[in-house]
Design a protein around this motif. Structure first.
Motif, PDB file in Angstrom:
ATOM      1  N   GLY A 128      35.733  12.002  14.438  1.00 51.86           N
ATOM      2  CA  GLY A 128      36.963  11.932  15.202  1.00 51.86           C
ATOM      3  C   GLY A 128      36.901  12.764  16.454  1.00 51.86           C
ATOM      4  N   GLU A 129      38.041  12.982  17.012  1.00 54.76           N
ATOM      5  CA  GLU A 129      38.153  13.691  18.274  1.00 54.76           C
ATOM      6  C   GLU A 129      38.714  15.088  18.044  1.00 54.76           C
ATOM      7  OE1 GLU A 129      37.227  12.490  21.271  1.00 54.76           O
ATOM      8  OE2 GLU A 129      36.517  10.703  20.245  1.00 54.76           O
ATOM      9  N   ILE A 130      38.417  15.976  18.968  1.00 49.04           N
ATOM     10  CA  ILE A 130      38.981  17.319  18.966  1.00 49.04           C
ATOM     11  C   ILE A 130      40.008  17.394  20.080  1.00 49.04           C
ATOM     12  CG2 ILE A 130      38.510  19.738  19.525  1.00 49.04           C
ATOM     13  CD1 ILE A 130      35.836  19.492  18.187  1.00 49.04           C
ATOM     14  N   LEU A 131      41.133  17.986  19.769  1.00 45.83           N
ATOM     15  CA  LEU A 131      42.148  18.299  20.765  1.00 45.83           C
ATOM     16  C   LEU A 131      42.457  19.781  20.640  1.00 45.83           C
ATOM     17  CD1 LEU A 131      44.462  17.759  22.799  1.00 45.83           C
ATOM     18  CD2 LEU A 131      45.874  17.145  20.834  1.00 45.83           C
ATOM     19  N   ALA A 132      42.469  20.479  21.757  1.00 43.11           N
ATOM     20  CA  ALA A 132      42.797  21.902  21.763  1.00 43.11           C
ATOM     21  C   ALA A 132      44.181  22.095  22.368  1.00 43.11           C
ATOM     22  CB  ALA A 132      41.763  22.680  22.577  1.00 43.11           C
ATOM     23  N   VAL A 133      45.019  22.833  21.649  1.00 41.82           N
ATOM     24  CA  VAL A 133      46.342  23.211  22.143  1.00 41.82           C
ATOM     25  C   VAL A 133      46.353  24.730  22.175  1.00 41.82           C
ATOM     26  CG1 VAL A 133      48.829  23.140  21.733  1.00 41.82           C
ATOM     27  CG2 VAL A 133      47.408  21.165  21.109  1.00 41.82           C
ATOM     28  N   TYR A 134      46.697  25.292  23.325  1.00 40.07           N
ATOM     29  CA  TYR A 134      46.700  26.753  23.471  1.00 40.07           C
ATOM     30  C   TYR A 134      48.086  27.183  23.918  1.00 40.07           C
ATOM     31  CZ  TYR A 134      43.875  31.013  23.752  1.00 40.07           C
ATOM     32  OH  TYR A 134      43.315  32.246  23.506  1.00 40.07           O
ATOM     33  N   LEU A 135      48.789  27.935  23.065  1.00 41.31           N
ATOM     34  CA  LEU A 135      50.101  28.475  23.412  1.00 41.31           C
ATOM     35  C   LEU A 135      49.894  29.875  23.958  1.00 41.31           C
ATOM     36  CD1 LEU A 135      50.498  26.685  20.522  1.00 41.31           C
ATOM     37  CD2 LEU A 135      52.843  27.079  21.247  1.00 41.31           C
ATOM     38  N   THR A 136      50.310  30.105  25.202  1.00 41.33           N
ATOM     39  CA  THR A 136      49.954  31.328  25.902  1.00 41.33           C
ATOM     40  C   THR A 136      50.899  31.596  27.062  1.00 41.33           C
ATOM     41  OG1 THR A 136      48.143  32.427  27.067  1.00 41.33           O
ATOM     42  CG2 THR A 136      48.336  30.062  27.397  1.00 41.33           C
ATOM     43  N   ASP A 137      50.730  32.770  27.685  1.00 40.29           N
ATOM     44  CA  ASP A 137      51.390  33.018  28.966  1.00 40.29           C
ATOM     45  C   ASP A 137      50.433  32.689  30.113  1.00 40.29           C
ATOM     46  OD1 ASP A 137      49.625  35.174  28.886  1.00 40.29           O
ATOM     47  OD2 ASP A 137      51.185  36.704  28.904  1.00 40.29           O
ATOM     48  N   GLY A 138      49.177  32.410  29.788  1.00 33.83           N
ATOM     49  CA  GLY A 138      48.211  31.951  30.777  1.00 33.83           C
ATOM     50  C   GLY A 138      47.425  33.030  31.493  1.00 33.83           C
ATOM     51  N   TYR A 139      47.708  34.277  31.207  1.00 32.02           N
ATOM     52  CA  TYR A 139      47.006  35.359  31.894  1.00 32.02           C
ATOM     53  C   TYR A 139      45.806  35.799  31.066  1.00 32.02           C
ATOM     54  CZ  TYR A 139      51.234  35.363  34.669  1.00 32.02           C
ATOM     55  OH  TYR A 139      52.277  34.972  35.475  1.00 32.02           O
ATOM     56  N   GLY A 140      44.610  35.437  31.518  1.00 35.76           N
ATOM     57  CA  GLY A 140      43.406  35.778  30.784  1.00 35.76           C
ATOM     58  C   GLY A 140      42.180  35.214  31.466  1.00 35.76           C
ATOM     59  N   ASP A 141      41.033  35.337  30.795  1.00 32.51           N
ATOM     60  CA  ASP A 141      39.757  34.883  31.335  1.00 32.51           C
ATOM     61  C   ASP A 141      39.461  33.468  30.854  1.00 32.51           C
ATOM     62  OD1 ASP A 141      39.282  37.356  32.608  1.00 32.51           O
ATOM     63  OD2 ASP A 141      38.527  38.200  30.727  1.00 32.51           O
ATOM     64  N   PHE A 142      39.167  32.573  31.803  1.00 35.91           N
ATOM     65  CA  PHE A 142      38.903  31.166  31.524  1.00 35.91           C
ATOM     66  C   PHE A 142      37.398  30.888  31.523  1.00 35.91           C
ATOM     67  CE2 PHE A 142      43.135  31.198  33.358  1.00 35.91           C
ATOM     68  CZ  PHE A 142      43.821  30.309  32.560  1.00 35.91           C
ATOM     69  N   LEU A 143      37.035  29.753  30.914  1.00 41.61           N
ATOM     70  CA  LEU A 143      35.665  29.256  30.988  1.00 41.61           C
ATOM     71  C   LEU A 143      35.324  28.901  32.430  1.00 41.61           C
ATOM     72  CD1 LEU A 143      35.519  26.680  28.035  1.00 41.61           C
ATOM     73  CD2 LEU A 143      34.330  28.861  28.137  1.00 41.61           C
ATOM     74  N   GLU A 144      34.039  28.982  32.754  1.00 43.47           N
ATOM     75  CA  GLU A 144      33.584  28.581  34.090  1.00 43.47           C
ATOM     76  C   GLU A 144      33.620  27.063  34.259  1.00 43.47           C
ATOM     77  OE1 GLU A 144      32.542  30.631  36.666  1.00 43.47           O
ATOM     78  OE2 GLU A 144      33.337  32.246  35.410  1.00 43.47           O
ATOM     79  N   THR A 145      33.279  26.327  33.187  1.00 46.06           N
ATOM     80  CA  THR A 145      33.278  24.860  33.246  1.00 46.06           C
ATOM     81  C   THR A 145      34.233  24.326  32.188  1.00 46.06           C
ATOM     82  OG1 THR A 145      31.404  24.757  31.729  1.00 46.06           O
ATOM     83  CG2 THR A 145      30.898  24.729  34.076  1.00 46.06           C
ATOM     84  N   PRO A 146      34.908  23.220  32.463  1.00 49.87           N
ATOM     85  CA  PRO A 146      35.856  22.663  31.489  1.00 49.87           C
ATOM     86  C   PRO A 146      35.155  22.225  30.203  1.00 49.87           C
ATOM     87  CG  PRO A 146      36.108  21.617  33.637  1.00 49.87           C
ATOM     88  CD  PRO A 146      34.869  22.453  33.705  1.00 49.87           C
ATOM     89  N   GLY A 164      47.093  27.702  38.400  1.00 49.10           N
ATOM     90  CA  GLY A 164      46.206  28.766  37.934  1.00 49.10           C
ATOM     91  C   GLY A 164      45.322  28.354  36.773  1.00 49.10           C
ATOM     92  N   PHE A 165      45.621  27.210  36.149  1.00 47.76           N
ATOM     93  CA  PHE A 165      44.818  26.730  35.020  1.00 47.76           C
ATOM     94  C   PHE A 165      43.705  25.835  35.565  1.00 47.76           C
ATOM     95  CE2 PHE A 165      48.796  27.923  33.157  1.00 47.76           C
ATOM     96  CZ  PHE A 165      48.437  28.499  31.953  1.00 47.76           C
ATOM     97  N   PRO A 166      42.440  26.204  35.338  1.00 44.26           N
ATOM     98  CA  PRO A 166      41.335  25.456  35.948  1.00 44.26           C
ATOM     99  C   PRO A 166      41.025  24.118  35.286  1.00 44.26           C
ATOM    100  CG  PRO A 166      40.484  27.259  34.631  1.00 44.26           C
ATOM    101  CD  PRO A 166      41.974  27.391  34.623  1.00 44.26           C
ATOM    102  N   PHE A 167      41.591  23.843  34.115  1.00 44.32           N
ATOM    103  CA  PHE A 167      41.352  22.579  33.429  1.00 44.32           C
ATOM    104  C   PHE A 167      42.487  22.333  32.449  1.00 44.32           C
ATOM    105  CE2 PHE A 167      38.959  25.917  31.250  1.00 44.32           C
ATOM    106  CZ  PHE A 167      39.463  25.829  29.965  1.00 44.32           C
ATOM    107  N   GLY A 168      42.559  21.098  31.954  1.00 40.02           N
ATOM    108  CA  GLY A 168      43.568  20.729  30.965  1.00 40.02           C
ATOM    109  C   GLY A 168      44.893  20.358  31.599  1.00 40.02           C
ATOM    110  N   GLU A 169      45.817  19.962  30.729  1.00 37.96           N
ATOM    111  CA  GLU A 169      47.171  19.673  31.150  1.00 37.96           C
ATOM    112  C   GLU A 169      48.061  20.848  30.800  1.00 37.96           C
ATOM    113  OE1 GLU A 169      49.014  15.919  30.995  1.00 37.96           O
ATOM    114  OE2 GLU A 169      47.199  14.916  30.303  1.00 37.96           O
ATOM    115  N   VAL A 170      49.038  21.102  31.651  1.00 33.78           N
ATOM    116  CA  VAL A 170      49.930  22.249  31.462  1.00 33.78           C
ATOM    117  C   VAL A 170      51.331  21.730  31.193  1.00 33.78           C
ATOM    118  CG1 VAL A 170      50.890  24.318  32.544  1.00 33.78           C
ATOM    119  CG2 VAL A 170      48.525  23.643  33.038  1.00 33.78           C
ATOM    120  N   ALA A 171      51.933  22.276  30.147  1.00 31.46           N
ATOM    121  CA  ALA A 171      53.327  21.994  29.831  1.00 31.46           C
ATOM    122  C   ALA A 171      54.034  23.331  29.651  1.00 31.46           C
ATOM    123  CB  ALA A 171      53.428  21.142  28.564  1.00 31.46           C
TER     124      ALA A 171
END
Length: 175
Positions: A128-146, A164-171
Motif C-alpha cells: 500500500g501507500e504511506i501518508l505522513a501527517v504532521y501536527l506541528t507549529d512548523g518551527y523546526g529543521d526540515f529535510l533537504e529533499t522532499p 515556510g514549508f518546503p514540501f507537502g500540503e499545509v492546512a
C-alpha cells in the motif's frame, strides 16, 4: 484580501479516499435496504501521524493535536494508523486504535522533523501507500529533499507561514 483555506480533514480525505472510478461491485451493507450502490474498492493506506511535542507546543495545543488524531480515527476507522511523538527525537511508532489507552506524550526539547521522515523513508511498504501527517507549529529543521510519499502538515494557530514549508500540503487548525 482574505485567503481561502480548506479544512485539513478535507485535505486528508483527498489522500485517503480512492477516486470515484475505483468501484468494485455492490456495497453489500445497503442491499438489505434495496439500495444497490457501487462499493469503492479498499485502498490500503498506512497513515503515520507525528505529533510535535517540542517545548514550543503548550499543553492546550498538544491536547488539541491529540483530539484531532482521534478525529482521524473516527472518520477513517479502517485506516491503519501509527502515532509518533516527536521533538528533536522520534518516539514510537505506537499502533493507534480509537478505544484503548494511548501512550503518554514524550518530548519537550527542540524540533527536528527529519527523524520522522527518515524513519518513514526506510519503511518497505509493498502492500500500500504511506501518508505522513504532521501536527506541528512548523518551527523546526526540515529535510533537504522532499520525501517520496505525500505529506500533510496540520499547523497550529500562530504557526509557520505556508511558504515556510518546503514540501507537502499545509492546512491550518482554526483558532
Amino acid at each position: 484580501a482574505v485567503e481561502g483555506r480548506l479544512d485539513w480533514r478535507t485535505l486528508l480525505w483527498r489522500f485517503l479516499t480512492p477516486t470515484p472510478t475505483d468501484f468494485g461491485g455492490l456495497d453489500r451493507r445497503f442491499v438489505h435496504q434495496r439500495l444497490y450502490l457501487e462499493a469503492l474498492e479498499e485502498w490500503n493506506v498506512r497513515v503515520h501521524i507525528a505529533v510535535d511535542t517540542s517545548g514550543s507546543i503548550g499543553s492546550a495545543v498538544l491536547s488539541r493535536f491529540l483530539g484531532e488524531v482521534r478525529a482521524i480515527l473516527r472518520a477513517y476507522p479502517r485506516t491503519q494508523a501509527q502515532l509518533y511523538y516527536a521533538d528533536a527525537q522520534l518516539y514510537g511508532p505506537y499502533p493507534l486504535e480509537l478505544e484503548g489507552p494511548w501512550p503518554r506524550p514524550r518530548g519537550g526539547g527542540g524540533t527536528d522533523f527529519r527523524p520522522f521522515f527518515r524513519h518513514l523513508e526506510a519503511q518497505e511498504n509493498p502492500l500500500g501507500e504511506i501518508l505522513a501527517v504532521y501536527l506541528t507549529d512548523g518551527y523546526g529543521d526540515f529535510l533537504e529533499t522532499p520525501p517520496r510519499f505525500p505529506v500533510l502538515w496540520v499547523v497550529a494557530p500562530g504557526g509557520l507561514a505556508d511558504e515556510g514549508f518546503p514540501f507537502g500540503e499545509v492546512a491550518r487548525l482554526w483558532d
